[in-house]
Write a protein that holds these residues in place. Structure first.
Motif, PDB file in Angstrom:
ATOM      1  N   ASP A  56       5.456   0.835  -1.833  1.00 44.16           N
ATOM      2  CA  ASP A  56       4.351   1.480  -1.117  1.00 44.16           C
ATOM      3  C   ASP A  56       4.239   0.972   0.317  1.00 44.16           C
TER       4      ASP A  56
ATOM      5  N   ASP B  21      -4.896   6.336  -4.885  1.00 49.10           N
ATOM      6  CA  ASP B  21      -4.108   7.379  -5.527  1.00 49.10           C
ATOM      7  C   ASP B  21      -5.007   8.505  -6.034  1.00 49.10           C
ATOM      8  N   ARG B  22      -6.209   8.135  -6.450  1.00 46.39           N
ATOM      9  CA  ARG B  22      -7.165   9.124  -6.976  1.00 46.39           C
ATOM     10  C   ARG B  22      -7.822   9.935  -5.860  1.00 46.39           C
TER      11      ARG B  22
ATOM     12  N   VAL C   1      -8.986  -1.656  -8.612  1.00 49.33           N
ATOM     13  CA  VAL C   1      -7.688  -1.812  -7.958  1.00 49.33           C
ATOM     14  C   VAL C   1      -7.590  -0.790  -6.823  1.00 49.33           C
TER      15      VAL C   1
ATOM     16  N   GLU D 240      -5.151   0.357  -4.963  1.00 47.84           N
ATOM     17  CA  GLU D 240      -4.074   1.346  -5.040  1.00 47.84           C
ATOM     18  C   GLU D 240      -4.424   2.478  -6.002  1.00 47.84           C
ATOM     19  N   GLU D 241      -5.096   2.143  -7.114  1.00 47.44           N
ATOM     20  CA  GLU D 241      -5.479   3.175  -8.078  1.00 47.44           C
ATOM     21  C   GLU D 241      -6.552   4.095  -7.497  1.00 47.44           C
ATOM     22  N   ILE D 242      -7.488   3.502  -6.763  1.00 44.80           N
ATOM     23  CA  ILE D 242      -8.543   4.300  -6.132  1.00 44.80           C
ATOM     24  C   ILE D 242      -7.949   5.203  -5.058  1.00 44.80           C
TER      25      ILE D 242
END
Length: 342
Positions: free
Chosen positions: A172, A143-144, A137, A139-141
């Motif tokens: 977002d 965010d990380r 995903v 967005e998850e990457i």
């Protein structure tokens, strides 16, 4: 008017480097347009200037961790991407560094290959169109791996990402925070709502074009970048009701103001649900269609934001208020203090 008309002297030490804790303990300069009076208070004092039947319009956009640090895949040269606007699912417009080395066809890697970025085309103002390759995903990457895109005048490291985010951020899409909203706490919002003030939500995704310096001498020659906005029908209904009943529509921030005035210009009153892009540029001489009050931070010299404030409060009064704020040691810019123009 000339861009230089909006210049003012600002000591470096008044540029806020860190946010105030708690949020609502920042200072508040209140300017009354009716009697031209100025009061020096704190943001938690704001409710005493609001009335039942007023509408407070806030921008629900959420800042994405849009700053990516990585390397060119073939040479290992350090690179930086700043995401500005999503064009398609995995294609973004971005600012890149070093620009001369990141030509179409170049591949960049981030997080040891967790995310790869292919430069696919040039974009306006030296930017690039970038296609991302990844598994999982996005967005998850992001965010990380991503960092908050703090303005270049902030040199202190931000220890808590949420402090460059409003407490009501939901959608977002922004490359910069709608900073007037950073002063609100959940408790202050509830206090305002319990008074009978309507909380109205809009979304305008803030691009860096809003904050770019004006490079032309005559401000009428400046061209704004377009930003995506959305006004829900419920917000339109609440604003229409407020206007009909004689209440005030007060925008929290220049982004909420620009959303309302875009619709006021395109639709007139009553407002209706709408989404689209706006490049509205508000400067002295503009006739406001919707706005009755504005809550905003203190902005950069010669910026489109101080021009907007000058259009609403009056040029001479705005520049005098800024001079006074400097004299009174207010904190300036994104993490700085606030001004309410009512």
């Amino acid at each position: 008017m000339k861009t230089s008309d909006f210049d003012y002297e600002l000591p470096q030490e008044l540029i806020a480097q860190t946010p105030i804790e708690p949020r609502d303990h920042s200072r508040l300069l209140v300017y009354d347009r009716a009697d031209r009076s100025v009061r020096h208070l704190h943001f938690y004092d704001l409710p005493q200037f609001l009335h039942a039947g007023d509408a407070l319009v806030i921008n629900e956009t959420k800042v994405i961790p849009a700053r990516l640090l990585g390397q060119k895949e073939d040479t290992g040269v350090p690179v930086e991407l700043l995401l500005l606007k999503r064009l398609e699912r995995d294609v973004w417009e971005a600012l890149v560094r070093p620009g001369r080395r990141l030509r179409p066809g170049t591949m960049c890697v981030f997080g040891e290959g967790l995310l790869r970025a292919e430069i696919i085309d040039n974009a306006e103002d030296g930017g690039r169109k970038v296609r991302f390759h990844y598994q999982g995903v996005f967005e998850e990457i992001l965010d990380r791996l991503g960092q908050m895109p703090l303005p270049p005048y902030i040199h202190e490291k931000l220890m808590d990402k949420t402090r460059y985010q409003t407490v009501y951020a939901r959608h977002d899409g922004s490359a910069a925070a709608p900073t007037a909203g950073l002063h609100f706490t959940p408790e202050l919002l509830k206090q305002v709502e319990d008074m009978g003030v309507k909380l109205c939500y809009v979304t305008l995704h803030v691009g860096l074009g809003t904050f770019r310096p004006v490079s032309v001498e005559d401000i009428q020659d400046h061209k704004m970048h377009s930003e995506h906005y959305y006004l829900p029908q419920r917000t339109a209904d609440l604003i229409n009701q407020t206007k009909q009943q004689g209440g005030r529509v007060i925008a929290v921030g220049t982004t909420s103001c620009r959303t309302l005035e875009t619709l006021g210009t395109r639709q007139g009153l009553p407002l209706h649900e709408q989404s689209g892009y706006t490049d509205i540029f508000i400067y002295p001489g503009y006739q406001f269609k919707v706005l009755d009050g504005l809550i905003t931070n203190f902005h950069l010299p010669e910026s489109t934001l101080i021009m907007l404030v000058s259009a609403f409060a009056g040029y001479e009064h705005t520049m005098a208020a800024y001079e006074l704020a400097v004299k009174e040691n207010y904190r300036f810019f994104s993490f700085g203090d606030a001004m309410a123009i009512l």
